[in-house]
Every structure is written in C-alpha cells, then in structure tokens.
Design a protein around this motif. Structure first.
Motif, PDB file in Angstrom:
ATOM      1  N   ALA A  44       0.807  -1.222   0.000  1.00 40.95           N
ATOM      2  CA  ALA A  44       0.000   0.000   0.000  1.00 40.95           C
ATOM      3  C   ALA A  44       0.834   1.263   0.000  1.00 40.95           C
ATOM      4  O   ALA A  44       0.358   2.333  -0.405  1.00 40.95           O
ATOM      5  CB  ALA A  44      -0.940  -0.005   1.217  1.00 40.95           C
ATOM      6  N   GLU A  45       2.083   1.175   0.428  1.00 36.63           N
ATOM      7  CA  GLU A  45       2.954   2.347   0.493  1.00 36.63           C
ATOM      8  C   GLU A  45       3.817   2.533  -0.743  1.00 36.63           C
ATOM      9  O   GLU A  45       4.409   3.590  -0.933  1.00 36.63           O
ATOM     10  CB  GLU A  45       3.858   2.252   1.725  1.00 36.63           C
ATOM     11  CG  GLU A  45       3.138   2.337   3.051  1.00 36.63           C
ATOM     12  CD  GLU A  45       2.345   3.626   3.179  1.00 36.63           C
ATOM     13  OE1 GLU A  45       2.934   4.712   3.001  1.00 36.63           O
ATOM     14  OE2 GLU A  45       1.149   3.548   3.440  1.00 36.63           O
ATOM     15  N   GLY A  46       3.938   1.485  -1.547  1.00 40.25           N
ATOM     16  CA  GLY A  46       4.814   1.558  -2.711  1.00 40.25           C
ATOM     17  C   GLY A  46       5.735   0.358  -2.776  1.00 40.25           C
ATOM     18  O   GLY A  46       5.373  -0.729  -2.300  1.00 40.25           O
ATOM     19  N   PRO A  47       6.933   0.514  -3.357  1.00 43.37           N
ATOM     20  CA  PRO A  47       7.862  -0.612  -3.463  1.00 43.37           C
ATOM     21  C   PRO A  47       8.178  -1.191  -2.085  1.00 43.37           C
ATOM     22  O   PRO A  47       8.527  -0.461  -1.159  1.00 43.37           O
ATOM     23  CB  PRO A  47       9.114   0.010  -4.100  1.00 43.37           C
ATOM     24  CG  PRO A  47       8.618   1.238  -4.791  1.00 43.37           C
ATOM     25  CD  PRO A  47       7.491   1.750  -3.951  1.00 43.37           C
ATOM     26  N   ALA A  48       8.037  -2.518  -1.961  1.00 44.83           N
ATOM     27  CA  ALA A  48       8.335  -3.194  -0.695  1.00 44.83           C
ATOM     28  C   ALA A  48       9.631  -3.971  -0.876  1.00 44.83           C
ATOM     29  O   ALA A  48       9.639  -5.076  -1.428  1.00 44.83           O
ATOM     30  CB  ALA A  48       7.189  -4.127  -0.307  1.00 44.83           C
ATOM     31  N   VAL A  49      10.735  -3.375  -0.438  1.00 42.16           N
ATOM     32  CA  VAL A  49      12.041  -4.008  -0.589  1.00 42.16           C
ATOM     33  C   VAL A  49      12.803  -3.948   0.731  1.00 42.16           C
ATOM     34  O   VAL A  49      12.643  -3.018   1.520  1.00 42.16           O
ATOM     35  CB  VAL A  49      12.890  -3.344  -1.701  1.00 42.16           C
ATOM     36  CG1 VAL A  49      12.166  -3.407  -3.036  1.00 42.16           C
ATOM     37  CG2 VAL A  49      13.236  -1.903  -1.347  1.00 42.16           C
ATOM     38  N   GLU A 113      10.722   9.844  -1.947  1.00 48.96           N
ATOM     39  CA  GLU A 113      10.461  10.874  -0.948  1.00 48.96           C
ATOM     40  C   GLU A 113       9.059  10.764  -0.363  1.00 48.96           C
ATOM     41  O   GLU A 113       8.830  11.134   0.784  1.00 48.96           O
ATOM     42  CB  GLU A 113      10.633  12.263  -1.576  1.00 48.96           C
ATOM     43  CG  GLU A 113      12.059  12.598  -1.995  1.00 48.96           C
ATOM     44  CD  GLU A 113      12.923  13.041  -0.834  1.00 48.96           C
ATOM     45  OE1 GLU A 113      12.433  13.011   0.312  1.00 48.96           O
ATOM     46  OE2 GLU A 113      14.079  13.413  -1.066  1.00 48.96           O
ATOM     47  N   HIS A 114       8.089  10.247  -1.155  1.00 47.17           N
ATOM     48  CA  HIS A 114       6.703  10.250  -0.687  1.00 47.17           C
ATOM     49  C   HIS A 114       6.410   9.135   0.313  1.00 47.17           C
ATOM     50  O   HIS A 114       5.351   9.125   0.936  1.00 47.17           O
ATOM     51  CB  HIS A 114       5.742  10.135  -1.882  1.00 47.17           C
ATOM     52  CG  HIS A 114       5.777   8.801  -2.550  1.00 47.17           C
ATOM     53  ND1 HIS A 114       6.591   8.537  -3.631  1.00 47.17           N
ATOM     54  CD2 HIS A 114       5.107   7.650  -2.289  1.00 47.17           C
ATOM     55  CE1 HIS A 114       6.416   7.289  -4.014  1.00 47.17           C
ATOM     56  NE2 HIS A 114       5.531   6.722  -3.208  1.00 47.17           N
ATOM     57  N   GLU A 115       7.309   8.170   0.453  1.00 53.93           N
ATOM     58  CA  GLU A 115       7.089   7.098   1.419  1.00 53.93           C
ATOM     59  C   GLU A 115       7.071   7.652   2.842  1.00 53.93           C
ATOM     60  O   GLU A 115       7.690   8.682   3.131  1.00 53.93           O
ATOM     61  CB  GLU A 115       8.206   6.057   1.333  1.00 53.93           C
ATOM     62  CG  GLU A 115       8.182   5.191   0.093  1.00 53.93           C
ATOM     63  CD  GLU A 115       9.269   4.137   0.130  1.00 53.93           C
ATOM     64  OE1 GLU A 115       9.001   3.029  -0.305  1.00 53.93           O
ATOM     65  OE2 GLU A 115      10.377   4.443   0.599  1.00 53.93           O
TER      66      GLU A 115
END
Length: 345
Positions: A44-49, A113-115
């Motif tokens: 839900a937040e973006g790339p999960a790494v 930056e948006h994370e």
C-alpha cells in the motif's frame, strides 16, 4: 578519531538502486561491503524491498582457508540503518560471516520521498525480510549456526519473530532492545487504548510529538559524537511516528511482558543508566537517552530460559557507538559471551 574509521555516508546517494535477484553490488559503506535487494513487490505504500548487506574483507577469496564458527544477521533500530563498519569487523575477526538487514522503508531500502519512513502497521510484516535473509544465509552457509543481533526496535522485532516462527537461529544478541514503553506498562496500557481509538480509521495518521535531536547530537560527528551518519537514513529528527506503528510497538511490548519462552541463549547489553530528557546534555554521552535500561533488564529476563545481562558502564543507547573505552568494554563482554556459546556447541 572522530568519524575517521567509519562510514563515508556524507557521500552516499539519497536512494540506492535495486539489484537484480541474487546480484551483489558494491555498497556505499566502502571496501569489503556489498548489498543485494530483497524484492517483495508493491504494498500500500509503494515498493516493498529490504536490503541485505554483507561484509567480505579485501582479499577474502585468496587468503588461506580459515575456520568460521557461524553467521551473524544484524538488525537496526527505529529511524536507523546499518553503518557500523567496526561491528562487522569485530564479528569477522572472530570467525563469523557478517550480514546486516535494512528493513523496508529504512536506509538503503527507502525508494522515494513520498514514502512514510519506517511505516508498518504490524511488526509481523518484517517476517518477509527476515525469512528471505535467512534463506540467503542458509544457502551460502548451510552448515554454520546463525546468530541474530538486534538494536533497540530491531531487538523487539527479532524476539517477536523468533517467538512466532521456527527460524533457524541458534543465539540472540540484543543491544539495548526496546522491550517496554518508556514509563512502564502503567503508561503503555492507557496509551494503547488512545492510539486504537484515534487510529481506527487512519493508521497512517502522524502523531504530533515534539521534535528532539538529542540522540542525533550525541551520535553524529556533526554534533558531539564520532559517527558519520546519513542525513536521511539516520536523520537529525527521528522519523515521525504514526498511530498504527506506535500501536504495533505497544502490542509487541505487551507480548514481551507476558514472557516469550525463547530457548536460544540470549545476551542483552545495555548502559548502566538512563538519562531521558527533551534537551541534550553531556550526560547523554555516557547514558542511554532513549530507553529505560532498568525496565529493559526486567523485561529481558522474561524473554527465555537462558538470558545473560551485560551492564556497560557509561554506554550510550547503542552500546557499540559509545566512546572509548566504553565501546571496548561492550566488545569485551560480547567476546566473552561468544566463547561460552562456542563451548556449548
């Protein structure tokens, strides 16, 4: 010595590039360090790494064969990342392959930056990174025991992960683990109820708390500390906590307070004293300015059946970032405990 033997993070990029699966590339920490990306797609937040770092000293392929006793997987704390070259060198010198993990949305694993840095609504989410790291270590070193090492929030995450899973970890080293909310359970219980109420509809809601830079000031060579730390990955003001993150931390503290029944040998290192204040004081160079060490020791003995407590006089929150000779005392106690662990095997 100020910053001279540690990282060169002042020259690091704000965001590191992802690698191909199984690919290791030079790490910005410098000579001997490499990293690989653990990719879990998008959440839900973006790339999960996650990012796994390993230490292989220069010339390790050409040196005469040496005996290795095990493998270490190290985990950072809140608003933090792996930067301590000296810690990796300590483990390697004693015959342990060294790896460190930057969790999703921390350090090398930040992607944009948006994370919301450090955001998670359940500490069990990190099982993905931890389990994937264990697969890498197991494949590379199938016959060696694995020691997990965690600092502060990383210590809490590791203990809960081990209690929840059947991970192949033979021992645990905790460096000032965050095992109880500051102020004890008398504050934790009502705060949990408040967070549950205000975060029910929006777990990403940021808590409006005073910004404090006292720990950064005591740690960074831009303040009065010795360490060259990244401006975004270990920022002057810690990541802003969210209601969901704080609630899952308190959930973890509640589980620890009931006892975890871990069977691994556990070493818990901490300062001999805390100095909790909203403003920097020189006392913070010789005391834990983040957690209550008395509460930590009380909670630590409930982690399992074989717990060793090491009280390092004059240590900072991260005992391995303390000034000398305190830092040497922390390494001395760790080395003594390792000898005991090796004899038991």
């Amino acid at each position: 010595m100020k910053g001279s033997t540690y990282s060169s993070s002042g020259h690091w990029p704000d965001f590191t590039a992802s690698t191909e699966p199984g690919q290791w590339v030079p790490d910005p920490l410098g000579e001997g360090f490499e990293y690989t990306t653990l990719d879990f797609g998008v959440d839900a937040e973006g790339p999960a790494v996650g990012t796994l770092v390993r230490y292989k000293p220069l010339g390790w392929r050409t040196l005469l064969p040496r005996r290795y006793y095990g493998v270490v997987l190290s985990l950072h704390g809140w608003s933090d990342y792996f930067y301590n070259r000296e810690l990796a060198e300590f483990w390697e010198a004693r015959g342990y392959h060294f790896y460190a993990l930057d969790l999703r949305r921390y350090g090398r694993s930040l992607r944009a930056e948006h994370e919301i840095p450090g955001y998670v609504d359940n500490l069990a989410v990190y099982d993905e990174e931890l389990n994937a790291s264990m697969e890498v270590l197991g494949a590379a070193h199938p016959d060696l025991p694995i020691i997990a090492q965690g600092h502060s929030q990383g210590g809490l995450i590791l203990t809960l992960w081990l209690a929840r899973t059947a991970a192949r970890v033979q021992a645990l080293v905790l460096n000032a683990p965050w095992l109880e909310f500051q102020g004890t359970a008398f504050l934790r219980v009502p705060m949990h109820g408040i967070l549950e109420a205000i975060g029910r509809n929006n777990g990403r809601r940021k808590l409006v708390l005073p910004e404090r830079d006292h720990y950064w000031h005591s740690l960074s060579d831009q303040g009065v500390g010795e360490w060259d730390i990244h401006r975004l990955w270990r920022p002057r003001y810690a990541f802003q906590p969210t209601t969901a993150w704080m609630k899952t931390i308190l959930d973890g503290h509640a589980l620890v307070s009931k006892g975890l029944d871990l069977t691994q040998p556990i070493l818990v290192l901490s300062s001999n004293a805390s100095h909790l204040s909203t403003n920097y004081s020189p006392i913070m160079q010789n005391a834990d300015s983040v957690i209550d060490v008395q509460q930590t020791r009380l909670r630590a003995i409930k982690l399992g059946s074989f717990v060793t407590l090491s009280q390092i006089h004059g240590a900072m929150h991260d005992v391995f970032t303390s000034a000398e000779p305190t830092r040497a005392a922390a390494y001395r106690d760790l080395a003594l405990w390792l000898k005991m662990f090796q004899r038991k095997r």
